[in-house]
Design an enzyme around this catalytic site. Sequence first.
Site, short mmCIF file in Angstrom:
data_model
loop_
_atom_site.label_atom_id
_atom_site.label_comp_id
_atom_site.label_asym_id
_atom_site.label_seq_id
_atom_site.Cartn_x
_atom_site.Cartn_y
_atom_site.Cartn_z
N LYS A 1 2.96 24.40 -29.38
CA LYS A 1 1.86 23.88 -30.21
C LYS A 1 0.61 23.71 -29.34
O LYS A 1 0.60 22.89 -28.43
CB LYS A 1 2.22 22.52 -30.81
CG LYS A 1 1.20 22.08 -31.85
CD LYS A 1 1.35 20.64 -32.27
CE LYS A 1 0.44 19.71 -31.53
NZ LYS A 1 -1.00 19.99 -31.68
N GLU B 1 2.50 16.15 -17.93
CA GLU B 1 1.29 16.31 -17.12
C GLU B 1 0.19 15.54 -17.82
O GLU B 1 -0.28 15.96 -18.87
CB GLU B 1 0.92 17.79 -16.99
CG GLU B 1 1.97 18.64 -16.29
CD GLU B 1 2.15 18.27 -14.84
OE1 GLU B 1 1.25 17.62 -14.26
OE2 GLU B 1 3.20 18.60 -14.27
N CYS C 1 -8.57 17.73 -16.15
CA CYS C 1 -7.76 16.60 -15.67
C CYS C 1 -7.95 16.37 -14.18
O CYS C 1 -7.77 15.27 -13.68
CB CYS C 1 -6.29 16.87 -15.98
SG CYS C 1 -5.72 18.44 -15.32
N GLU D 1 -9.77 6.88 -17.65
CA GLU D 1 -10.24 8.27 -17.65
C GLU D 1 -11.36 8.41 -18.70
O GLU D 1 -11.16 8.04 -19.86
CB GLU D 1 -9.07 9.17 -18.01
CG GLU D 1 -9.39 10.64 -17.93
CD GLU D 1 -8.20 11.52 -18.34
OE1 GLU D 1 -7.54 11.19 -19.33
OE2 GLU D 1 -7.96 12.52 -17.66
#
Length: 490
Positions: free
Chosen positions: A180, A255, A289, A394
Amino acid sequence: MNDIANFIGGRNVPPLSSAYLENVDPATGEVYGRVPASCPQDVDAATAAAAAAFPAWSATPASERSQILLGLADLIDENLELLARAESIDSGKPLSLARAVDIPRSAANFRHFATAILHISSEFHDFDGGGIPGGVPALNYTLRRPRGVAGLISPWNLPLYLFTWKIAPALATGNSVVAKPSEITPMTASLLADLCTQAGLPPGVLNIVHGTGPECGAAIVRHPDIPAVSFTGSTKVGQWIAQTAGPMFKRLSLELGGKNPLIVFEDADVPLAMETAMRAGFSNQGQICLCGSRILVHESLVEKFIADLTERARALRVGDPLDAPTQQGALSSRAHLEKVASLVNLARDLGGTIHCGGDRVAATSLPTRCRSGFFYQPTVISGLDPACPVEQEEIFGPVVTVQAFKDEAHAVALANGTKYGLAATLFTQNASRAHRVAARMEAGIVWVNCWMVRDLRTPFGGAKASGVGREGGMEAIRFFTEPKNICIAG
Ligand code: NAD
């Protein structure tokens, strides 16, 4: 309208519920296509197709699987322009970046694993029977077999690159796949499905279902016939996946997010550090990231460093992602733009100094077609408490913060002082310091005097809240294969 379909059993099929999500072009803010809003029954159909294809695919000789995947890599190269344009329109990233990085690296992912599987060897232990009561001499070898149907879920920031980073090793090692992509950037996954058919990948080996995380992604995570799940995305969703898949004893690779430090020591090559800090801070509008979003600079250099960084950030050309000179495109979605803006507003409220940026790009300074797009100014902030949310969470946008440090111990403490541990970057010309500080970084990846240099054979992944498991090279091959020790006495 660019409507796309699920890819199940080698066919493009509509979602069973006939429900669709809108696909928005972030550069214009306009809906330009529809994406299937797949439900758990679509995931059931994809999993059944993958399970049916698994016995033959896993029994296909590695050399044949390799040929098909190498052919797919060639097709990606041949369709570079089509794929790069689709990726740029879907994600808002500059077309030049998609053309130079995302799409070529997607082809490289397939080439890497298509050839790696031709060179796999596995462990062998020659036991002499000594030291253990009742021991007899025996030969042990480790047989590795594909796990079955792999569930792969990827984010929107590097759509085709991260999608193929999972698909390539899963298929190469003989698994079948239910994958997906992010519902925000589904186009290149849909184009990949067509290329898989052209490359001769047997029907059902790769199945792609589109839809939201909570509905379609969660159904993959929960599916009893999917024994391995590889996920790249936010730490929050990763936590939910760990809680859900853990009790089902699934193999998990997570991850997750990062808040990566980039340290500039007093002995650094400062021009190199500056040029790299710009790339590490603002590439893909800061939506990588691995971005170095927390810049830590020795106190003797910090004032000039901030001044130069600010001047360069102001000079970045923000504009239509499809225009060749554009360096900064749009953020991926309106919701994400609002998240970035709210964290910068918080920095302002907390007394931070906003050296440049700090707001959406004015519509009047954008080309007409982009005036409703999701553009944010490259932003440099200093003067925040390292413990405040802006320094800890973040942001994932074109926003960097700068902190000064006194000495090496202080730099290490600041660098390690968040819950994340994905990557760290150091600038020093002192080799002893490079080794010493690199070893002390609580991060899965440490770059010294460079950033984003990726050797696909090396382990890739994060520590702490940046994830569990490693991807890349042998790590990925191990993840997608089940080891079985066979012990033969004699
Ligand atoms: P996200 O977690 O919102 O979504 C990622 C994917 O998971 C999407 O496909 C989404 O539909 C799906 N998803 C959402 N909820 C789900 C659920 N409950 N169950 C199953 N699937 C679900 O992340 P995002 O906003 O798409 O991506 C940005 C994040 O990804 C950032 O935190 C970034 O750091 C991280 N990221 C990490 C890496 C890495 O390698 N560590 C690489 C790229 C991006």
